[in-house]
Design an enzyme around this catalytic site. Sequence first.
Site, mmCIF file in Angstrom:
data_model
loop_
_atom_site.group_PDB
_atom_site.id
_atom_site.type_symbol
_atom_site.label_atom_id
_atom_site.label_comp_id
_atom_site.label_asym_id
_atom_site.label_seq_id
_atom_site.Cartn_x
_atom_site.Cartn_y
_atom_site.Cartn_z
ATOM 1 N N TYR A 184 0.989 -1.145 0.119
ATOM 2 C CA TYR A 184 -0.029 -0.154 -0.175
ATOM 3 C C TYR A 184 0.541 1.074 0.085
ATOM 4 O O TYR A 184 0.727 2.196 -0.853
ATOM 5 C CB TYR A 184 -0.725 -0.006 1.078
ATOM 6 C CG TYR A 184 -1.805 1.255 1.329
ATOM 7 C CD1 TYR A 184 -2.907 1.251 0.422
ATOM 8 C CD2 TYR A 184 -1.627 2.365 2.107
ATOM 9 C CE1 TYR A 184 -3.900 2.261 0.720
ATOM 10 C CE2 TYR A 184 -2.279 3.361 2.128
ATOM 11 C CZ TYR A 184 -3.434 3.252 1.502
ATOM 12 O OH TYR A 184 -4.300 4.368 1.630
ATOM 13 N N LYS A 188 1.335 4.080 -3.028
ATOM 14 C CA LYS A 188 0.679 5.656 -2.913
ATOM 15 C C LYS A 188 1.871 6.429 -3.108
ATOM 16 O O LYS A 188 1.738 7.534 -3.216
ATOM 17 C CB LYS A 188 0.206 5.805 -1.202
ATOM 18 C CG LYS A 188 -1.312 5.040 -1.193
ATOM 19 C CD LYS A 188 -2.154 5.529 -2.180
ATOM 20 C CE LYS A 188 -3.581 4.897 -2.164
ATOM 21 N NZ LYS A 188 -4.634 5.269 -2.935
#
Length: 288
Positions: A184, A188
């Site tokens: 994740y 990002k």
Amino acid sequence: MGRLGGKVALITGAGRRKGLGEAIARRFAEEGAHVMLSDVGKPGGALLPAENIGTSEEMEIVASDIRSSLEGREGAGDIATLVCDVLREDDARRAVATTVERFGRLDILVNNAGIGFIAKPLLELSLEEWDLVLGVNLRGAFLMTKHAAAQMIAQRNAGVSKAGRIINIASRGAKSGAANYGAYASSKHGMIGLTRVSAVELGPHEITVNAVCPNHVTTALGATQNAIRGRLDGADEDRVLEQRKARIPLGRIGLASDTANACLFLASDEASFITGEGMNVSGGEEMH
């Protein structure tokens, strides 16, 4: 006429009730934008179960709820829906074309589709899980940016519109790492890089590209993240929320409307000289 009167927006990952996509869509429509909601529409196997996606049925409920809340409101925009798997380039291309067919143009893209419910140590993370998170969160933003920007440039060249806006929903995880969120956080952080490169390349076409970086918001996804954090830390959800709140100088958990208001500003004419930024919306938890 509202701040987005006459504009058309396409928002990915907007099929969940009480999600960031719904909040952004509602805020845009309140300010006069016509909004196309999109989501993947159906489960994608064990790694993408129905409870973690915006199904077609739930997306229609979201659209209906927004329409109902805006009924009789002068200058409010219209809401439509489409199914789009951002991993597929044909879907990304079709999402842009369908939006233009429905509303006549495309002025704003919000890359909101993302996966934040896979959390485990790097040594336990499977290649399939890594690829899914990086695929949806980063590849999807790239594909949608590519085809939306091409449409915005064509409109500008044809004199249909002057400027475009692309807004990437990143995360506090785009600025700081956190254990168990390797895929994740990597996706990002990559989205910030994509934002900056896109801003440089698309600036000559009067398209601004910015990222919004919220910290925890207890959406449907946020509730899942709280449950995951609780299992990892041996704490119940109330304790998890108290721990989150204790790290925030403003002393409260973020709301979906906080992110929606930041997106509204970046989509408006008021932000015409802002591009390549990663705007923190974290109550002071993240300050760089």
